[in-house]
Design a protein around this motif. Structure first.
Motif, PDB file in Angstrom:
ATOM      1  N   ARG A  55       0.870  -1.175   0.000  1.00 41.74           N
ATOM      2  CA  ARG A  55       0.000   0.000   0.000  1.00 41.74           C
ATOM      3  C   ARG A  55       0.903   1.219   0.000  1.00 41.74           C
ATOM      4  N   THR A  56       0.506   2.242  -0.723  1.00 43.61           N
ATOM      5  CA  THR A  56       1.218   3.510  -0.739  1.00 43.61           C
ATOM      6  C   THR A  56       0.352   4.534  -0.025  1.00 43.61           C
ATOM      7  N   VAL A  57       0.928   5.200   0.958  1.00 44.08           N
ATOM      8  CA  VAL A  57       0.207   6.200   1.762  1.00 44.08           C
ATOM      9  C   VAL A  57       0.758   7.572   1.386  1.00 44.08           C
ATOM     10  N   VAL A  66      -4.735   6.276   0.471  1.00 45.17           N
ATOM     11  CA  VAL A  66      -4.054   4.987   0.472  1.00 45.17           C
ATOM     12  C   VAL A  66      -4.339   4.318  -0.867  1.00 45.17           C
ATOM     13  N   ASP A  68      -3.501   0.969  -3.531  1.00 46.80           N
ATOM     14  CA  ASP A  68      -3.033  -0.411  -3.615  1.00 46.80           C
ATOM     15  C   ASP A  68      -1.729  -0.452  -4.387  1.00 46.80           C
TER      16      ASP A  68
END
Length: 124
Positions: A55-57, A66, A68
């Motif tokens: 996940r990239t925040v 957020v 995927d």
């Protein structure tokens, strides 16, 4: 000085490797890592799970999103890392050349910043 060897893999190249060959290379890599750890050169290492599990925040203007998977669209994905101690960037590059994964992607060799010096600099 510490260096981080970031392992990037082109999944298509890696998938073309027969399972037996991959396993042999992984055994060699683990054996090499064990030897480097025993010497005090390798400080830590890990393989990362597939990008689909990531996940990239990101926070912008007070709003957090957020996403995927990895945010960057690239052919080579970050697959693992090795934290090493080396006398020079050249020695760190030579160590990176010894890992088989450069055949299936690349290895970024990056100096690790001295956080104790940064702590002093910012008064933390």
């Amino acid at each position: 000085m510490k260096y981080l060897l970031l392992v990037y893999i082109d999944q298509e190249l890696l998938e073309a490797v027969p399972a037996e060959e991959f396993d042999a290379q992984m055994r060699h890599c683990i054996g090499q890592a064990d030897a480097l750890q025993a010497q005090g050169t390798l400080l830590g290492f890990n393989r990362l799970e597939a990008p689909a599990q990531a996940r990239t925040v990101r926070t912008r203007e007070g709003r957090t999103s957020v996403f995927d998977g990895p945010f960057a669209e690239t052919k080579e994905m970050l697959a693992g890392y090795n934290l090493i101690e080396a006398d020079s960037l050249e020695q760190a590059v030579e160590l990176a050349r010894q890992f088989p994964w450069t055949r299936y992607g690349s290895m970024e060799v990056r100096p690790v910043a001295d956080m104790d010096a940064e702590r002093v600099r910012v008064g933390a």
